[in-house]
Write an enzyme that holds these catalytic residues in place. Sequence first.
Site, PDB file in Angstrom:
ATOM      1  N   GLU B 315       0.850  -1.193   0.000  1.00  0.00           N
ATOM      2  CA  GLU B 315       0.000   0.000   0.000  1.00  0.00           C
ATOM      3  C   GLU B 315       0.885   1.243   0.000  1.00  0.00           C
ATOM      4  O   GLU B 315       0.598   2.203   0.722  1.00  0.00           O
ATOM      5  CB  GLU B 315      -0.924   0.016   1.225  1.00  0.00           C
ATOM      6  CG  GLU B 315      -1.840  -1.204   1.303  1.00  0.00           C
ATOM      7  CD  GLU B 315      -2.895  -1.072   2.397  1.00  0.00           C
ATOM      8  OE1 GLU B 315      -4.081  -1.075   2.059  1.00  0.00           O
ATOM      9  OE2 GLU B 315      -2.526  -0.951   3.581  1.00  0.00           O
ATOM     10  N   CYS B 333      -6.976   7.530   1.240  1.00  0.00           N
ATOM     11  CA  CYS B 333      -6.405   8.083   2.472  1.00  0.00           C
ATOM     12  C   CYS B 333      -5.020   8.686   2.240  1.00  0.00           C
ATOM     13  O   CYS B 333      -4.638   9.630   2.943  1.00  0.00           O
ATOM     14  CB  CYS B 333      -6.268   6.995   3.540  1.00  0.00           C
ATOM     15  SG  CYS B 333      -7.824   6.528   4.307  1.00  0.00           S
ATOM     16  N   CYS B 414     -11.033   2.732   6.318  1.00  0.00           N
ATOM     17  CA  CYS B 414     -10.366   3.983   6.696  1.00  0.00           C
ATOM     18  C   CYS B 414     -10.716   5.120   5.754  1.00  0.00           C
ATOM     19  O   CYS B 414     -10.774   6.272   6.163  1.00  0.00           O
ATOM     20  CB  CYS B 414      -8.847   3.785   6.732  1.00  0.00           C
ATOM     21  SG  CYS B 414      -8.172   3.014   5.257  1.00  0.00           S
TER      22      CYS B 414
END
Lengths: 651, 651
Positions: B315, B333, B414
């Site tokens: 990620e 995010c 998230c």
Amino acid sequence: MSSVAGKRAAPVPLKHVSITGGFWAERQSVNRDVTIPAIYRKLEETGRIESWSMAGPAAPPSSHQRIGVRVFWDSDSGKWLESAAYSLATHPDAELQALADDLIDAIAGAQREDGYLNSYFPVHFPEGEWANLRDNHEMYNAGHLMEAAVAYHQATGKRKLLDVLARFSDHIAATFGVEEGKQSAYGGHPEIELALVKMYRETGEKRFLDLASYLIDERGQAPHYYDYESVQRGERPEDYWARTYRYCQAHLPLREHTEANGHSVRACYLYAGIADVALETGDDELSRLSRLLWDDLTQHQMYVHGGVGPSHHNEGFTFSYDMPTETAYCETCAAIALAFWAHRMFHLDPDSRYIDVMERAIYNSSLSGLSHAGDEFFYANPLAAYPGVNPLGRWDEQVEDGHYRRVKWYHCPCCPPNISRLIAGIGDYSYSQAGNRVYAQLYHSNAVSLDIGGQQLQLLQSTDYPWDGNISFTVEAAGAVDFELALRIPDWCYNYQLSVNGVAQRVSVDKGYAVLGRQWSDGDTVDLTLSTPVERVMPHPDIRQTAGQTALQRGPLLYCLEEVDNGPRLANVCIPADSELDVSLDSELLGGVAVITGKALRIEPAQASSALYRHHSVASYAETVFMIKAIPYYLWANRDPGEMRVWIRSS
Amino acid sequence: MSSVAGKRAAPVPLKHVSITGGFWAERQSVNRDVTIPAIYRKLEETGRIESWSMAGPAAPPSSHQRIGVRVFWDSDSGKWLESAAYSLATHPDAELQALADDLIDAIAGAQREDGYLNSYFPVHFPEGEWANLRDNHEMYNAGHLMEAAVAYHQATGKRKLLDVLARFSDHIAATFGVEEGKQSAYGGHPEIELALVKMYRETGEKRFLDLASYLIDERGQAPHYYDYESVQRGERPEDYWARTYRYCQAHLPLREHTEANGHSVRACYLYAGIADVALETGDDELSRLSRLLWDDLTQHQMYVHGGVGPSHHNEGFTFSYDMPTETAYCETCAAIALAFWAHRMFHLDPDSRYIDVMERAIYNSSLSGLSHAGDEFFYANPLAAYPGVNPLGRWDEQVEDGHYRRVKWYHCPCCPPNISRLIAGIGDYSYSQAGNRVYAQLYHSNAVSLDIGGQQLQLLQSTDYPWDGNISFTVEAAGAVDFELALRIPDWCYNYQLSVNGVAQRVSVDKGYAVLGRQWSDGDTVDLTLSTPVERVMPHPDIRQTAGQTALQRGPLLYCLEEVDNGPRLANVCIPADSELDVSLDSELLGGVAVITGKALRIEPAQASSALYRHHSVASYAETVFMIKAIPYYLWANRDPGEMRVWIRSS
């Protein structure tokens, strides 16, 4: 094989094909002198030879002992033996034969009374025997040992290994099958199917063919055996690490498959076995299945270099027209397995289109698996390489970088002995015969001994193929012989000239072959000139990854650009549509190679800047003309490391 | 903040910024009416609200209960509360406030006597408390709850949550630190650092800043705390699932870092915290580190849409100039975290280049994380999409296809509350003030209340930005006020006109701002016209994945082609360099959108064929002219599924 006209086609065995020079003589020489000994040393170093003593080596390298890789050790012995056998068949070598005999003695000594044969389970994990057919490769190992046994028998006449494997086959047939008291099972990694057909052909004993047929028919049937055995092991079937039986072509009964899928080596070995069984049993449904899967693979899922299986994750197929370049997996073994399958498809359905694919796979994504020096190996064969790229996308860890630089060995070293056996066995792929028709499949300098309806003759072939397309044949025969010489006109060739004894011939092309049928006499000559201009290859419009890009091909060889010849940032290189591309022999390069040169443009921003993104209204591109030098793809990564690229932007 | 000239810059708080219409009014309205309620329902459905009762829900969805995702549940409550707080600050809503108060009561009730606060460990896994800082997100959760506490205090004046988090912070400071008897540790997922600085700014209490400084200084020090705690847990440090502490920016002491690396959300939250601490402590070394990391990220590792982190595997970051398009991760995010960091960089070093990046990240790869309707979310924000592509390369399994189609929720959700809090909090990013200089950062219709050295005034802004570049300001003041209005001239803008009370002005641009300093009176007007032609974006020549391709941008908005407007096979579309590109308002499209149209070519083989590869000597390309229609990238995937492409071939 019968030699009566109209009979089915069969390969001319490699023992009858003496390679006399040129490309394959050189590759076989390196294979004999470097590759076969190097692989044997690795088998020794990693404990594989010693493992047949059934005691296990004293201190094997631990990472090579993980069960995940330990379970296919036996196949490496098998493939090395097979390669040695092909080499011995044409190049006797007492030392090599002694080494092979010793290994065969060790293997024979490891066989259990009941015929079971495996260097791992009886000693190290007895309760694991036949407990996990899905993962544990016992049948796969058996298959490779069977192929070795047949090859060794053909090469030397010695049948010790053949008898060992026949007994193992009988053990398998006694354990698995439809009959009362047997399990209805099959191996997770196909290979044994095609090997059993070789056993059948070598011995004439139908029980081997029957077992191959059974394994094909059982695959993917419900209730699913892999579900059953998982539960027996106390595991949940849904916890299968590969997530789906599609991975091992067992998600559906085989006759219901419509596309090539899953792990690509498993797939192509399996499909080769299906074609073999279809041919031997005359099962039309299996023939149709073979053609369906063939068409899917070659029309939707094959790379331009003959590689298959884009994905590292499943080592296999994804979906139609999906051809990533830099991250392409295209395992060396998969290209070789495709060549094997292609060869079988021809004998099921004599048409050069299969041999065209076989040639593509052999000269490009198979041969690239081996270094020019012969002792380093590629596992993956990408269409582009960029230093620093981690093909698995795992940026925070080290991976075997042999996926992008050849290395001496792998934890799973399936590819090294596979490319070795392909090279040693290339004679098997050179000619086929159906009655009085002789098919010339792969062009190279050789002398082949033929039996045409009982008449013996030699056909001498002389050529620098693949470096040029001039091929000459001379007949050597005691008397006149009536036969058809079917010369493959490769799919990449649009112009050819053909003459017999210097007289130009016009012949019709039958399923890709220019067929010269006549009464041949000693000294008759045939000259075939295949035109080999540099061709620009256009990808299918559904292949999104290479849209607007061109690959260069000449004859059967795909070319590529390397940074060592062309500088960095190969993505910025553009070959204009009108650029003249020349071919010349670079005798200094890797033993002498035809290279492609021509004018190209490097298109980059006119003004240097550290900005990642600029607007065209305030910055512009400049085109710098330079001479590109392209080399055959199979030779990439033999010099300084750097970028490599097959597909080049074009205009 | 002081309003004396020369003092450091600080954001004008969102409570002083009343959004009066246009783009952000519409996005905030959807956020209030749809997104905030939708997220709350998901928090309820998945047991996150109930979890604060410290009993655990009766029957939570099992896949949401895995420890790997369970450990960050608390952060979701925190981010939802923070979003609700920003909304309440400007749009009072008794029902929403009651819901928030109830949740705060539940959180307060869950706090242990000693200040420890976590909905999972005390009840479900007591021995896990502070046992795995590397993975278990306890400090990360604390950080998000602190941000919520500060926002809620600012919005409502209620300090219950602030007091709870102050006690938790004190518990952390009592447990970890350099002093005798404390562990020298820090959380694996940074976030608390920037949150502690918010706590410090809100309360003026230096202990919060000291804890933030400590956590930054301790990170990556040897002997490594994560090694120590692994051994304490009976694990081998080398068995760390992420393989390297680079993943969590703990491979080296922070002051030795030279490039952005590892998990990109962790990285950008951490870097934002470093900039905050640098600003508050005046630590020049941390300031230099901030600029070094900023320059690396924005000059080597940032996508054109402001996304960061190409790799799904970590990620996160890979290496310089590595910008895969279709497989780009670019977590929502991460773009939001980059915007946060950019905003802090400006206040550390007032220069519009930071706000340019902030605007790029907000308008493109942040906003794309939310559906137009407001109730579906993207986790990944690729630069191209092709139906059927599995971004993880996992061909033999199903993955959450929300990586390519927005979905209602994620196991790790998230992103949904993150984009919600960004939209609700956009007012915070609109103006900054340093003494008597007022920076206009993001243009939108609003009324901002300012205090210039004790004099109150309102500045009214009216614009259709980003749909056009016409921006008008009107001063409302009781008397004459001397201040500088610093108008950001975005990096994408090469021509602008500026007038005061209708009189054209020529002003110098200071670090990206056109500064109008004068005595302002009630009714004074400023008109800024930013020229917004369609720009063709050129990638840096080291970005191999988009060589020869162009992206379209207009104003701050990046554009893309979708199959629904342009047909399939977008890889074959080429926009000629001389093609005229027009802008028009499509009032039917997703509430009214400026679209780009123009002539393009679809370049495909002239003759249809099933062949995967053809030679240019026997087949050719045909160019079909058609009109493309490009829409803003952030709006993609709101209509029929299909291909999407940002980078288009150009000539």
